[in-house]
Design a protein around this motif. Structure first.
Motif, PDB file in Angstrom:
ATOM      1  N   THR A 135       0.858  -1.193   0.000  1.00 38.14           N
ATOM      2  CA  THR A 135       0.000   0.000   0.000  1.00 38.14           C
ATOM      3  C   THR A 135       0.892   1.241   0.000  1.00 38.14           C
ATOM      4  O   THR A 135       2.073   1.165   0.357  1.00 38.14           O
ATOM      5  N   ILE A 136       0.308   2.350  -0.375  1.00 36.17           N
ATOM      6  CA  ILE A 136       1.041   3.616  -0.357  1.00 36.17           C
ATOM      7  C   ILE A 136       0.952   4.190   1.056  1.00 36.17           C
ATOM      8  O   ILE A 136      -0.151   4.357   1.588  1.00 36.17           O
ATOM      9  N   PRO A 137       2.081   4.477   1.687  1.00 37.27           N
ATOM     10  CA  PRO A 137       2.039   5.019   3.048  1.00 37.27           C
ATOM     11  C   PRO A 137       1.513   6.452   3.081  1.00 37.27           C
ATOM     12  O   PRO A 137       1.475   7.129   2.055  1.00 37.27           O
ATOM     13  N   THR A 138       1.137   6.897   4.258  1.00 37.57           N
ATOM     14  CA  THR A 138       0.703   8.272   4.461  1.00 37.57           C
ATOM     15  C   THR A 138       1.913   9.188   4.301  1.00 37.57           C
ATOM     16  O   THR A 138       2.950   8.972   4.927  1.00 37.57           O
ATOM     17  N   VAL A 139       1.765  10.181   3.438  1.00 37.74           N
ATOM     18  CA  VAL A 139       2.867  11.112   3.172  1.00 37.74           C
ATOM     19  C   VAL A 139       2.353  12.546   3.327  1.00 37.74           C
ATOM     20  O   VAL A 139       1.164  12.804   3.195  1.00 37.74           O
ATOM     21  N   PRO A 140       3.252  13.494   3.595  1.00 34.80           N
ATOM     22  CA  PRO A 140       2.819  14.889   3.757  1.00 34.80           C
ATOM     23  C   PRO A 140       2.347  15.498   2.435  1.00 34.80           C
ATOM     24  O   PRO A 140       2.808  15.121   1.359  1.00 34.80           O
ATOM     25  N   THR A 141       1.450  16.437   2.518  1.00 35.19           N
ATOM     26  CA  THR A 141       0.898  17.087   1.324  1.00 35.19           C
ATOM     27  C   THR A 141       1.926  17.981   0.642  1.00 35.19           C
ATOM     28  O   THR A 141       1.736  18.364  -0.503  1.00 35.19           O
ATOM     29  N   THR A 142       3.001  18.313   1.325  1.00 39.33           N
ATOM     30  CA  THR A 142       4.054  19.152   0.749  1.00 39.33           C
ATOM     31  C   THR A 142       4.951  18.377  -0.208  1.00 39.33           C
ATOM     32  O   THR A 142       5.748  18.981  -0.926  1.00 39.33           O
ATOM     33  N   LEU A 143       4.820  17.067  -0.236  1.00 35.96           N
ATOM     34  CA  LEU A 143       5.684  16.227  -1.064  1.00 35.96           C
ATOM     35  C   LEU A 143       5.545  16.585  -2.543  1.00 35.96           C
ATOM     36  O   LEU A 143       4.448  16.756  -3.055  1.00 35.96           O
ATOM     37  N   GLN A 144       6.673  16.715  -3.236  1.00 37.89           N
ATOM     38  CA  GLN A 144       6.680  17.010  -4.665  1.00 37.89           C
ATOM     39  C   GLN A 144       7.109  15.809  -5.488  1.00 37.89           C
ATOM     40  O   GLN A 144       6.738  15.682  -6.650  1.00 37.89           O
ATOM     41  N   TYR A 145       7.928  14.929  -4.904  1.00 37.12           N
ATOM     42  CA  TYR A 145       8.427  13.749  -5.608  1.00 37.12           C
ATOM     43  C   TYR A 145       8.273  12.524  -4.709  1.00 37.12           C
ATOM     44  O   TYR A 145       8.768  12.513  -3.584  1.00 37.12           O
ATOM     45  N   LEU A 146       7.589  11.509  -5.233  1.00 34.01           N
ATOM     46  CA  LEU A 146       7.375  10.265  -4.502  1.00 34.01           C
ATOM     47  C   LEU A 146       7.711   9.110  -5.431  1.00 34.01           C
ATOM     48  O   LEU A 146       7.102   8.958  -6.487  1.00 34.01           O
ATOM     49  N   TYR A 147       8.696   8.312  -5.049  1.00 35.91           N
ATOM     50  CA  TYR A 147       9.137   7.184  -5.868  1.00 35.91           C
ATOM     51  C   TYR A 147       8.679   5.884  -5.229  1.00 35.91           C
ATOM     52  O   TYR A 147       9.059   5.579  -4.096  1.00 35.91           O
ATOM     53  N   LEU A 148       7.859   5.128  -5.960  1.00 33.54           N
ATOM     54  CA  LEU A 148       7.296   3.881  -5.451  1.00 33.54           C
ATOM     55  C   LEU A 148       7.519   2.701  -6.393  1.00 33.54           C
ATOM     56  O   LEU A 148       6.915   1.645  -6.214  1.00 33.54           O
ATOM     57  N   GLU A 149       8.360   2.852  -7.409  1.00 27.25           N
ATOM     58  CA  GLU A 149       8.533   1.784  -8.390  1.00 27.25           C
ATOM     59  C   GLU A 149       9.107   0.530  -7.744  1.00 27.25           C
ATOM     60  O   GLU A 149       9.787   0.579  -6.733  1.00 27.25           O
ATOM     61  N   ALA A 150       8.778  -0.604  -8.367  1.00 18.68           N
ATOM     62  CA  ALA A 150       9.274  -1.923  -7.973  1.00 18.68           C
ATOM     63  C   ALA A 150       8.874  -2.318  -6.552  1.00 18.68           C
ATOM     64  O   ALA A 150       9.685  -2.818  -5.780  1.00 18.68           O
ATOM     65  N   ASN A 151       7.620  -2.075  -6.212  1.00 22.45           N
ATOM     66  CA  ASN A 151       7.037  -2.552  -4.965  1.00 22.45           C
ATOM     67  C   ASN A 151       5.952  -3.565  -5.331  1.00 22.45           C
ATOM     68  O   ASN A 151       5.939  -4.066  -6.451  1.00 22.45           O
ATOM     69  N   LYS A 152       5.058  -3.864  -4.414  1.00 25.49           N
ATOM     70  CA  LYS A 152       3.983  -4.834  -4.659  1.00 25.49           C
ATOM     71  C   LYS A 152       2.611  -4.186  -4.484  1.00 25.49           C
ATOM     72  O   LYS A 152       1.677  -4.800  -3.990  1.00 25.49           O
ATOM     73  N   ILE A 153       2.497  -2.927  -4.891  1.00 21.27           N
ATOM     74  CA  ILE A 153       1.268  -2.156  -4.713  1.00 21.27           C
ATOM     75  C   ILE A 153       0.262  -2.561  -5.787  1.00 21.27           C
ATOM     76  O   ILE A 153       0.607  -2.643  -6.973  1.00 21.27           O
ATOM     77  N   ARG A 154      -0.986  -2.803  -5.357  1.00 25.58           N
ATOM     78  CA  ARG A 154      -2.063  -3.147  -6.280  1.00 25.58           C
ATOM     79  C   ARG A 154      -3.256  -2.237  -6.070  1.00 25.58           C
ATOM     80  O   ARG A 154      -3.394  -1.631  -5.022  1.00 25.58           O
ATOM     81  N   GLY A 155      -4.101  -2.173  -7.064  1.00 24.78           N
ATOM     82  CA  GLY A 155      -5.337  -1.410  -6.928  1.00 24.78           C
ATOM     83  C   GLY A 155      -5.215  -0.005  -7.475  1.00 24.78           C
ATOM     84  O   GLY A 155      -4.219   0.384  -8.068  1.00 24.78           O
ATOM     85  N   ASP A 156      -6.262   0.760  -7.219  1.00 24.69           N
ATOM     86  CA  ASP A 156      -6.334   2.134  -7.694  1.00 24.69           C
ATOM     87  C   ASP A 156      -5.624   3.077  -6.731  1.00 24.69           C
ATOM     88  O   ASP A 156      -5.614   2.868  -5.533  1.00 24.69           O
ATOM     89  N   VAL A 157      -5.058   4.126  -7.285  1.00 24.75           N
ATOM     90  CA  VAL A 157      -4.472   5.185  -6.465  1.00 24.75           C
ATOM     91  C   VAL A 157      -5.558   6.213  -6.214  1.00 24.75           C
ATOM     92  O   VAL A 157      -6.143   6.762  -7.153  1.00 24.75           O
ATOM     93  N   ILE A 158      -5.845   6.455  -4.943  1.00 17.90           N
ATOM     94  CA  ILE A 158      -6.899   7.390  -4.563  1.00 17.90           C
ATOM     95  C   ILE A 158      -6.252   8.640  -4.001  1.00 17.90           C
ATOM     96  O   ILE A 158      -5.414   8.570  -3.115  1.00 17.90           O
ATOM     97  N   THR A 159      -6.635   9.790  -4.534  1.00 17.73           N
ATOM     98  CA  THR A 159      -6.121  11.057  -4.006  1.00 17.73           C
ATOM     99  C   THR A 159      -7.259  11.795  -3.323  1.00 17.73           C
ATOM    100  O   THR A 159      -8.422  11.673  -3.706  1.00 17.73           O
ATOM    101  N   HIS A 160      -6.911  12.556  -2.322  1.00 21.24           N
ATOM    102  CA  HIS A 160      -7.918  13.314  -1.556  1.00 21.24           C
ATOM    103  C   HIS A 160      -7.737  14.784  -1.757  1.00 21.24           C
ATOM    104  O   HIS A 160      -6.717  15.278  -1.961  1.00 21.24           O
TER     105      HIS A 160
END
Length: 123
Positions: free
Chosen positions: A98-123
């Motif tokens: 799963t995608i961990p909780t990250v701060p809203t100030t984040l500009q770059y998030l690298y998640l390649e080569a993990n085991k994440i499945r499903g839709d990415v939901i943004t709030h």
């Protein structure tokens, strides 16, 4: 007398901006590092997890690299990355489901080569 040798060696570096300790044998984020660090590179270590205070004291932390650390989603506390100053977070090549909780100030998030499945939901 200084008990934590690694921390003691860095104690006097009050203006340290970048600290790269990638490719070592750390099982947890080293404690008592200089608070001036803005770029912390911890890739290629073997972390068992990240707790709420793993990056406590890094008030200016902007760039954090944690790729190839064996991190799993259930081992990352929801507040582990609770830093409003954080701009870039590299969590690539871990075991995240799963995608961990990250701060809203984040500009770059690298998640390649993990085991994440499903839709990415943004709030």
């Amino acid at each position: 007398m200084c008990v934590k040798m690694f921390s003691c060696l860095l104690k006097g570096l009050v203006g340290l901006n970048l600290l790269d300790v990638s490719g070592n044998l750390f099982s947890a984020v080293p404690r008592h590092l200089p608070p001036s660090v803005q770029q912390l590179y911890l890739s290629n270590n073997s972390f068992s997890g990240l707790h709420e205070g793993s990056f406590e004291g890094f008030h200016n932390l902007k760039y954090l690299r944690l790729s190839h650390c064996g991190l799993q989603s259930e081992g990352i506390h929801p507040q582990a990355f609770n830093h409003s100053s954080l701009v870039e977070l590299d969590l690539s090549y871990n075991q995240l489901t799963t995608i961990p909780t990250v701060p809203t100030t984040l500009q770059y998030l690298y998640l390649e080569a993990n085991k994440i499945r499903g839709d990415v939901i943004t709030h």
